[in-house]
Every structure is written in C-alpha cells, then in structure tokens.
Design an enzyme around this catalytic site. Structure first.
Site, mmCIF file in Angstrom:
data_model
loop_
_atom_site.group_PDB
_atom_site.id
_atom_site.type_symbol
_atom_site.label_atom_id
_atom_site.label_comp_id
_atom_site.label_asym_id
_atom_site.label_seq_id
_atom_site.Cartn_x
_atom_site.Cartn_y
_atom_site.Cartn_z
ATOM 1 N N GLY A 1 0.837 -1.186 0.000
ATOM 2 C CA GLY A 1 0.000 0.000 0.000
ATOM 3 C C GLY A 1 0.872 1.235 0.000
ATOM 4 O O GLY A 1 2.055 1.174 0.348
ATOM 5 N N HIS B 1 -2.019 6.482 7.815
ATOM 6 C CA HIS B 1 -1.189 7.484 7.133
ATOM 7 C C HIS B 1 -1.966 8.765 6.840
ATOM 8 O O HIS B 1 -1.417 9.858 6.985
ATOM 9 C CB HIS B 1 -0.642 6.939 5.814
ATOM 10 C CG HIS B 1 0.563 6.042 5.980
ATOM 11 N ND1 HIS B 1 1.722 6.470 6.574
ATOM 12 C CD2 HIS B 1 0.780 4.756 5.617
ATOM 13 C CE1 HIS B 1 2.607 5.486 6.572
ATOM 14 N NE2 HIS B 1 2.056 4.423 5.999
ATOM 15 N N GLN C 1 2.947 9.799 2.028
ATOM 16 C CA GLN C 1 4.244 9.152 1.816
ATOM 17 C C GLN C 1 4.945 9.639 0.554
ATOM 18 O O GLN C 1 6.120 9.355 0.351
ATOM 19 C CB GLN C 1 4.072 7.626 1.734
ATOM 20 C CG GLN C 1 3.558 7.012 3.032
ATOM 21 C CD GLN C 1 3.429 5.510 2.903
ATOM 22 O OE1 GLN C 1 2.432 5.010 2.397
ATOM 23 N NE2 GLN C 1 4.440 4.781 3.345
ATOM 24 N N CYS D 1 6.626 -0.855 6.691
ATOM 25 C CA CYS D 1 6.124 0.379 6.091
ATOM 26 C C CYS D 1 7.233 1.001 5.251
ATOM 27 O O CYS D 1 8.369 1.104 5.714
ATOM 28 C CB CYS D 1 5.702 1.347 7.205
ATOM 29 S SG CYS D 1 5.094 2.919 6.577
ATOM 30 N N LEU D 2 6.891 1.416 4.044
ATOM 31 C CA LEU D 2 7.896 2.011 3.161
ATOM 32 C C LEU D 2 8.494 3.284 3.766
ATOM 33 O O LEU D 2 9.614 3.653 3.440
ATOM 34 C CB LEU D 2 7.284 2.333 1.791
ATOM 35 C CG LEU D 2 6.838 1.127 0.949
ATOM 36 C CD1 LEU D 2 6.071 1.597 -0.286
ATOM 37 C CD2 LEU D 2 8.013 0.258 0.553
ATOM 38 N N HIS E 1 -3.714 0.162 8.148
ATOM 39 C CA HIS E 1 -2.350 0.709 8.084
ATOM 40 C C HIS E 1 -2.326 1.957 7.187
ATOM 41 O O HIS E 1 -1.789 2.998 7.575
ATOM 42 C CB HIS E 1 -1.375 -0.358 7.561
ATOM 43 C CG HIS E 1 0.032 0.130 7.417
ATOM 44 N ND1 HIS E 1 1.061 -0.326 8.209
ATOM 45 C CD2 HIS E 1 0.580 1.057 6.578
ATOM 46 C CE1 HIS E 1 2.183 0.313 7.855
ATOM 47 N NE2 HIS E 1 1.912 1.148 6.870
ATOM 48 N N GLU E 2 -2.920 1.843 5.997
ATOM 49 C CA GLU E 2 -2.906 2.983 5.066
ATOM 50 C C GLU E 2 -3.753 4.134 5.592
ATOM 51 O O GLU E 2 -3.398 5.299 5.432
ATOM 52 C CB GLU E 2 -3.381 2.554 3.669
ATOM 53 C CG GLU E 2 -2.489 1.521 2.993
ATOM 54 C CD GLU E 2 -1.010 1.890 3.030
ATOM 55 O OE1 GLU E 2 -0.673 3.071 2.860
ATOM 56 O OE2 GLU E 2 -0.192 0.979 3.256
HETATM 57 ZN ZN ZN Z 1 3.011 2.610 5.821
#
Ligand code: ZN
Length: 184
Positions: free
Chosen positions: A45, A144, A50, A98-99, A140-141
């Site tokens: 995701g 953000h 991000q 997580c990226l 999770h997304e």
């Molecule tokens: Zn993330």
C-alpha cells in the site's frame, strides 16, 4: 513516474490529510504515479502523505497475500476521501512493515474487522466491510492519512528500543532499494 518516498521524520507524515475534489491538480497523474511507485518498491500500500502530499488518498495491492488469505485475490484498489466508520472484532497481531519506516518490522495489534466509506478513482462512493489481511492493510494505510504511523501502536519500551534506528531513518541513513526523501 516513480516518486521518492518520504520517510520517518518528515512532518507531512504527521498531518491529518485533507479531502480532495475531482479537480485537484493532476489527481489522475498522482494516482498513476502512486501505483507505479508502490509496485516498484514492492509495497502493499502507499498513501499520499508518503509522497509528500497531505491528501486523503491511498492505493492498496494486497493480491500478493492471496495464498494466506484468499479474499485478497485481486484486491487492488484506490481509496479517496476514506472514512473508517467502525472497527470491530478481536484485536489481532500481524507483522507489519512500512515504506516510510524502512528496515523495521513489528507485530502490531489492530481490530480484525473494519467498515470503510471511500470513493474510487472515478469518484464513485463505496461502503465496504473487510476482515483478514484486507482489514489490516486498509487500517495501516488509513493511519497514514490520519497522520499516524505503525510505530505509534508499539508500547513505550519497544519504541525506546527503536529510537536509534528511527533517528537514522530520519537522516536517510538506511539501506533501501527505492528512492527516499529524508528530512536532511
Ligand atoms: Zn506505511
């Protein structure tokens, strides 16, 4: 176009993101770039903060998990102006990455069922309930776009243990195979 991913320490990751309208500048291109960026970085995701944009937009491709959870088969979606309406079920642990927090993987506890209202890339509204891995990735997304990160769910001891790693990430001192944008 592949975009650099903003990592821990970047203030944009801590803002509650704003809703967007259809005429938001270059929205279609932003969505296409987010898909490309997510795919190239092997992400499940990616949320707009991000890539440095504080807007309520995220993309998810959970189809890699089809072996563990058949409901993720073909689960590739764009979520615009999402609102979680309810979270239910047992809190379950799942190992997350997580990226924006590269090199860190932790077991994070979250409710197992989530109901969300959102618009797709054509601004068609949907209301859906997910369980399993879909519920996990969506939460999770969604964090953000609410200015939260997975590490916020860790207990204070765990957070203390990660302090040095997080500090390095914020300075861009981390080994990743995708482009990142750190504070300095
Ligand atoms: Zn993330």
């Amino acid at each position: 176009m592949i975009l650099p991913i903003y990592v821990y320490g970047q203030p944009v990751l801590r803002k509650v993101a704003e809703n967007v309208t259809k005429d938001y500048p270059n929205l279609e291109k932003i969505i296409a770039d987010m898909w490309e960026t997510m795919e190239k970085s092997d992400g499940v995701g990616l949320a707009a903060p991000q890539i440095g944009k504080s807007i309520r937009l995220f993309v998810i491709d959970a189809s890699h998990f089809a072996e563990d959870d058949p409901k993720t088969e073909g689960f590739r979606k764009t979520f615009i102006n999402a609102q979680i309406l309810s979270r239910e079920g047992e809190e379950v642990l799942f190992n997350e990455g997580c990226l924006s927090v590269p090199g860190i993987r932790e077991d994070i506890k979250r409710p197992s069922i989530v109901t969300i209202r959102y618009m797709d890339e054509n601004f068609v509204e949907h209301e859906e309930t997910y369980d399993g891995i879909r519920a996990r990735v969506v939460q999770h997304e969604y964090d953000h776009i609410e200015g939260k990160l997975m590490i916020d769910h860790l207990n204070p001891l765990k957070k203390t243990l990660l302090k040095r790693k997080l500090n390095d990430i914020s300075k861009g001192i981390v080994d990743v195979n995708y482009k990142i944008r750190a504070v300095k």
